[in-house]
Motif scaffolding. Structure first.
Motif, mmCIF file in Angstrom:
data_model
loop_
_atom_site.group_PDB
_atom_site.id
_atom_site.type_symbol
_atom_site.label_atom_id
_atom_site.label_comp_id
_atom_site.label_asym_id
_atom_site.label_seq_id
_atom_site.Cartn_x
_atom_site.Cartn_y
_atom_site.Cartn_z
ATOM 1 N N GLU A 1 150.117 5.402 47.921
ATOM 2 C CA GLU A 1 148.694 5.364 47.610
ATOM 3 C C GLU A 1 148.121 4.003 47.959
ATOM 4 N N LYS B 1 145.306 1.194 47.223
ATOM 5 C CA LYS B 1 144.512 0.787 46.071
ATOM 6 C C LYS B 1 143.065 0.534 46.505
ATOM 7 N N VAL B 2 142.363 1.614 46.768
ATOM 8 C CA VAL B 2 140.948 1.549 47.134
ATOM 9 C C VAL B 2 140.188 2.464 46.181
ATOM 10 N N SER B 3 139.132 1.952 45.563
ATOM 11 C CA SER B 3 138.403 2.718 44.559
ATOM 12 C C SER B 3 137.704 3.931 45.190
ATOM 13 N N PRO B 4 137.472 5.003 44.407
ATOM 14 C CA PRO B 4 136.757 6.177 44.920
ATOM 15 C C PRO B 4 135.398 5.830 45.513
ATOM 16 N N ASP B 5 134.674 4.902 44.872
ATOM 17 C CA ASP B 5 133.360 4.506 45.384
ATOM 18 C C ASP B 5 133.479 3.830 46.749
ATOM 19 N N ASP B 6 134.500 2.976 46.881
ATOM 20 C CA ASP B 6 134.700 2.297 48.166
ATOM 21 C C ASP B 6 135.114 3.300 49.248
ATOM 22 N N ILE B 7 135.911 4.285 48.874
ATOM 23 C CA ILE B 7 136.316 5.309 49.840
ATOM 24 C C ILE B 7 135.099 6.086 50.332
ATOM 25 N N LYS B 8 134.228 6.455 49.391
ATOM 26 C CA LYS B 8 133.004 7.177 49.773
ATOM 27 C C LYS B 8 132.143 6.331 50.708
ATOM 28 N N ILE C 1 141.095 10.311 47.490
ATOM 29 C CA ILE C 1 142.193 9.348 47.438
ATOM 30 C C ILE C 1 142.769 9.147 48.833
#
Length: 408
Positions: A118, A120-127, A178
């Motif tokens: 995995e 370590k990137v936040s869901p908001d950053d992924i979006k 994710i």
């Protein structure tokens, strides 16, 4: 495609010796030996005296600095025999793969590779990244929008590692939110031959990864005749003689200090997160085991816990004996005779969920056993010496006892 040869044989059976003897033959083969540790690279370079192994290193030329991956590409171009680490191999690019294929290399992979993890990137950053810089292809890979860069300029923000992974076809999406780093599976199809030296391969994530990507493999083991070792095809991966020796040399603690681990999930990662009030008790138990029950010397002590909780469980007389739960393929700790294994291993729920979406069920018990046995084997047991072992988790303790009794 040639099937990957998985040399699935118990520790101490001679896997590395067989590999060294194979590489020491004078022939036209070109080898790339991948190991977790730098020390092992140096050993391979020393003992493989019938051919010269090169280690990728940072170098300078015409005032410009070139990094290890550049060095690896240079060595591959020159057709050199190479010894390097898992860490560098995981950085393989399209250029790396092309050079491996063109030069006809044989791979020897010491221990299974970490093929998926995995990020370590936040869901908001992924979006945000998916909206601004990335997109998902039909085959599930996440790609970086290089066309956008040609207009706006090359991205230079904090997600440069994510950009590099995307450009290298390393990124996949799970559950829409994710990001997972995934080792490019096609690389195993590019070698002339591939060997993986390991034990309990069916417990390892690389096995499930092979199944997902339809990478064919077959089991081998080690045959020893006098001082000659070789790889032979087999479906039997258990060495009864070695296991009998192991069982007679392991003394497993059985007393009241084990009560803290009676529940099936006690000492798991989630237990550590939720049961913070029990950290001190576990520390006291571990201290009691080393100081009062075993009365062992500090340099003989070896213990482990999850990295984030190491300060909570550390104690006088054993703190410096910490060995990571993922440690393997090293003999630096072969003098350790008194051990405490204060964890209860499970594949992370995230990765378990990912494999489940691919219709693959992970054997959690076999995974846990494999990880624990590899850790224990770092100690003096590898030299045929007796060790004493504290395993407070009932589940982990029973897995080890059952494994020791199997096939005897």
């Amino acid at each position: 495609m040639t099937k990957v040869k998985v040399v699935d044989s118990i520790m101490g059976s001679g896997k590395t010796s067989a590999a060294i003897q194979m590489m020491n033959k004078v022939d036209d083969n070109k080898y790339i030996y991948i190991t977790p540790y730098l020390d092992e690279i140096h050993r391979i370079k020393d003992v493989c005296n019938q051919r010269k192994f090169y280690e990728p290193k940072v170098f300078s030329k015409d005032g410009e600095t070139f990094f290890k991956l550049d060095s690896l590409h240079k060595l591959l171009t020159e057709g050199k025999d190479i010894a390097t680490t898992h860490a560098l191999f995981k950085m393989a690019t399209g250029e790396t793969r092309e050079l491996i294929y063109n030069e006809g290399y044989t791979l020897i992979l010491d221990e299974a590779l970490e093929v998926i993890q995995e990020l370590k990137v936040s869901p908001d950053d992924i979006k945000m990244l998916l909206k601004e810089w990335m997109y998902e292809t039909n085959n599930g890979l996440i790609q970086w929008d290089t066309e956008k860069e040609s207009i706006q300029g090359v991205y230079s923000g904090k997600f440069q590692p994510v950009r590099r992974y995307a450009l290298n076809n390393n990124l996949i999406m799970h559950n829409g939110v994710i990001l997972l780093w995934n080792f490019p599976p096609d690389i195993f199809r590019l070698f002339k031959e591939s060997y993986i030296l390991t034990y309990l391969f069916d417990a390892q994530l690389q096995k499930y990864y092979f199944d997902i990507h339809e990478i064919e493999y077959e089991h081998y083991t080690v045959r020893r005749v006098d001082d000659l070792y070789s790889f032979v095809k087999t479906i039997n991966t258990t060495d009864k003689t070695i296991k009998e020796s192991i069982k007679s040399n392991i003394v497993i603690y059985d007393g009241t200090l084990n009560k803290i681990g009676d529940d099936v999930y006690s000492l798991s990662k989630s237990w550590y997160t939720k049961k913070t009030h029990l950290h001190k008790q576990l520390k006291n138990n571990t201290l009691n085991y080393f100081s009062n029950i075993m009365k062992s010397k500090s340099n003989e002590n070896m213990w482990t816990t999850y990295k984030d909780y190491r300060p909570k469980i550390s104690g006088k007389g054993y703190t410096k004996g910490f060995v990571s739960i993922t440690e393997r393929s090293t003999n630096k700790y072969q003098h350790k005779k008194v051990l405490a294994y204060t964890v209860n291993r499970f594949v992370s729920p995230l990765l378990d969920s990912y494999f489940h979406t691919k219709n693959i069920k992970i054997d959690q018990d076999l995974f846990a056993l494999s990880e624990m046995v590899q850790w224990i084997w770092r100690s003096a047991i590898r030299n045929g010496e007796q060790i004493n072992l504290y395993i407070p988790s009932y589940r982990m303790r029973q897995l080890l006892i059952q494994w020791l009794d199997d096939d005897l």
